[in-house]
Design a protein around this motif. Sequence first.
Motif, short mmCIF file in Angstrom:
data_model
loop_
_atom_site.label_atom_id
_atom_site.label_comp_id
_atom_site.label_asym_id
_atom_site.label_seq_id
_atom_site.Cartn_x
_atom_site.Cartn_y
_atom_site.Cartn_z
N GLU A 175 0.83 -1.20 0.00
CA GLU A 175 0.00 0.00 0.00
C GLU A 175 0.87 1.25 0.00
O GLU A 175 0.59 2.23 -0.69
CB GLU A 175 -0.94 0.00 1.21
CG GLU A 175 -1.97 1.12 1.21
CD GLU A 175 -2.92 1.08 0.02
OE1 GLU A 175 -3.43 2.15 -0.36
OE2 GLU A 175 -3.16 -0.02 -0.54
N TRP A 176 1.97 1.20 0.74
CA TRP A 176 2.90 2.34 0.76
C TRP A 176 3.55 2.51 -0.61
O TRP A 176 3.67 3.64 -1.12
CB TRP A 176 3.97 2.15 1.84
CG TRP A 176 4.92 3.30 1.88
CD1 TRP A 176 4.77 4.48 2.55
CD2 TRP A 176 6.17 3.41 1.17
NE1 TRP A 176 5.84 5.31 2.32
CE2 TRP A 176 6.71 4.69 1.47
CE3 TRP A 176 6.88 2.56 0.31
CZ2 TRP A 176 7.93 5.12 0.95
CZ3 TRP A 176 8.09 2.99 -0.21
CH2 TRP A 176 8.61 4.26 0.11
N ARG A 179 1.09 4.18 -3.16
CA ARG A 179 0.92 5.63 -2.99
C ARG A 179 2.16 6.39 -3.48
O ARG A 179 2.04 7.42 -4.14
CB ARG A 179 0.63 5.96 -1.52
CG ARG A 179 -0.71 5.43 -1.04
CD ARG A 179 -0.91 5.66 0.45
NE ARG A 179 -2.14 5.03 0.91
CZ ARG A 179 -3.33 5.60 0.85
NH1 ARG A 179 -3.46 6.80 0.33
NH2 ARG A 179 -4.40 4.97 1.31
N LYS A 183 2.21 8.74 -7.02
CA LYS A 183 2.53 10.16 -6.86
C LYS A 183 3.53 10.60 -7.94
O LYS A 183 3.36 11.62 -8.61
CB LYS A 183 3.12 10.41 -5.47
CG LYS A 183 3.44 11.87 -5.16
CD LYS A 183 3.86 12.01 -3.70
CE LYS A 183 4.17 13.47 -3.36
NZ LYS A 183 5.43 13.93 -3.93
N ARG A 201 -1.03 -1.71 -5.90
CA ARG A 201 -2.35 -1.64 -5.25
C ARG A 201 -3.06 -2.99 -5.34
O ARG A 201 -3.66 -3.47 -4.37
CB ARG A 201 -3.18 -0.53 -5.91
CG ARG A 201 -4.66 -0.52 -5.61
CD ARG A 201 -5.03 -0.53 -4.13
NE ARG A 201 -4.65 0.63 -3.39
CZ ARG A 201 -5.34 1.77 -3.31
NH1 ARG A 201 -6.47 1.90 -3.98
NH2 ARG A 201 -4.91 2.76 -2.55
#
Length: 396
Positions: A175-176, A179, A183, A201
Amino acid sequence: MATQTREHGGHGHHHHHGNAYLTSTNTHDAGVRITRLGLVANLAMAIGKFIGGYVFHSQALIADAYHALTDLVSDFLTLGTVAWSLKPPSERFPNGYGKIESIGALGVSGLLLCGGVFMGLNSGQVLLDQFFPEAAEAISHLELGHGHSHSHGAGALGPSIHAAWLAAGSIIVKEWLYRATMKVALERKSSVLASNAIHHRVDSLTSIVALFTIGGSYIFQDASWLDPVGGLLISLMVIKAGWGNTRTSLLELADTTVDDEIKTAVQKAAAKALGTIDDGGKVKIRDVQGMKSGQNYLMDVELAVPGVWSIQRSREIEERVRATIGSSLRGVKRVKVRFIPLGQENLDFSEEFIAPDVIRKVNPEPEDGVEEEAHAHHEHEHEHEHKDHNATRKRR
């Protein structure tokens, strides 16, 4: 699903990267840094999940490991294609190398799609082993499945609860990574980085499914079928994500038009440029179109100007429009400006294509009557030659 995240309008400034993007030692480059970090994480997770899946008899964890492996390959493809896509145009590639990134994105999503299919076959084989062992045995003789030998015996008893710790750790890390990668992808407008982020994801979501199915199989001891069902669910999620990205990449390779958001942003930038020059109010922006080539947008702008204006005057406007669009919009690498005289509103980009009647003049085809006559004449000559040949044979 990837379409929404792969192409976004926005304002920013160009910055050019060196050709040695792949082997770059510049740790400040966010694209290289996050991809390499994902690569190391995927390698560790793929090994850990494969070992854990076999040791703890978890079909869902093994399915998750297959996915981690496809992400590992995708990271290598990402590094390579991003490096190529940012190279400047050459004589052989006049539109730049952006399509190489599109091909890379297609390869990444294709791997994901194939991995999902194989995982589904594997999980289906395990379910057959549990509920229809005779059918499973027959299928195994046909060698339709792969890697299903582990599903007999201990695997049918259900997974160990220790497998859940691996799944939980994967959820947090993935999940980290999603993100952080997304970005950078949105900042760079990179389709292959966005595709890679979506893999993170999906891997996070598949690990959640694995965690629930492993936990369910442990809590309900007689529900050992939950684990292979989880593996099947994971494969369906992976197939869905893989198809979405494959479709987006194929459309990009087929040169479909850019989003309306990008067209509007280019039109606004062109209007801003015209507002800074004398007589700019006399120029009308007639149309904007373009296509996406990897991270690069190749745009066409049609301007209507007074017919008496000189080529030099039009050239000055072209340079101003190109410079303003280039400095206002990240990712726009080429701007072609086409001029038409004011008052000829019926002209558009379609006239750049050669009309069918012109093509027919260059490569004329015989009319039906002429063609039939020519065919009959050819048949008559062939028959005459055949008779002459027979007559010669009789004289001999």
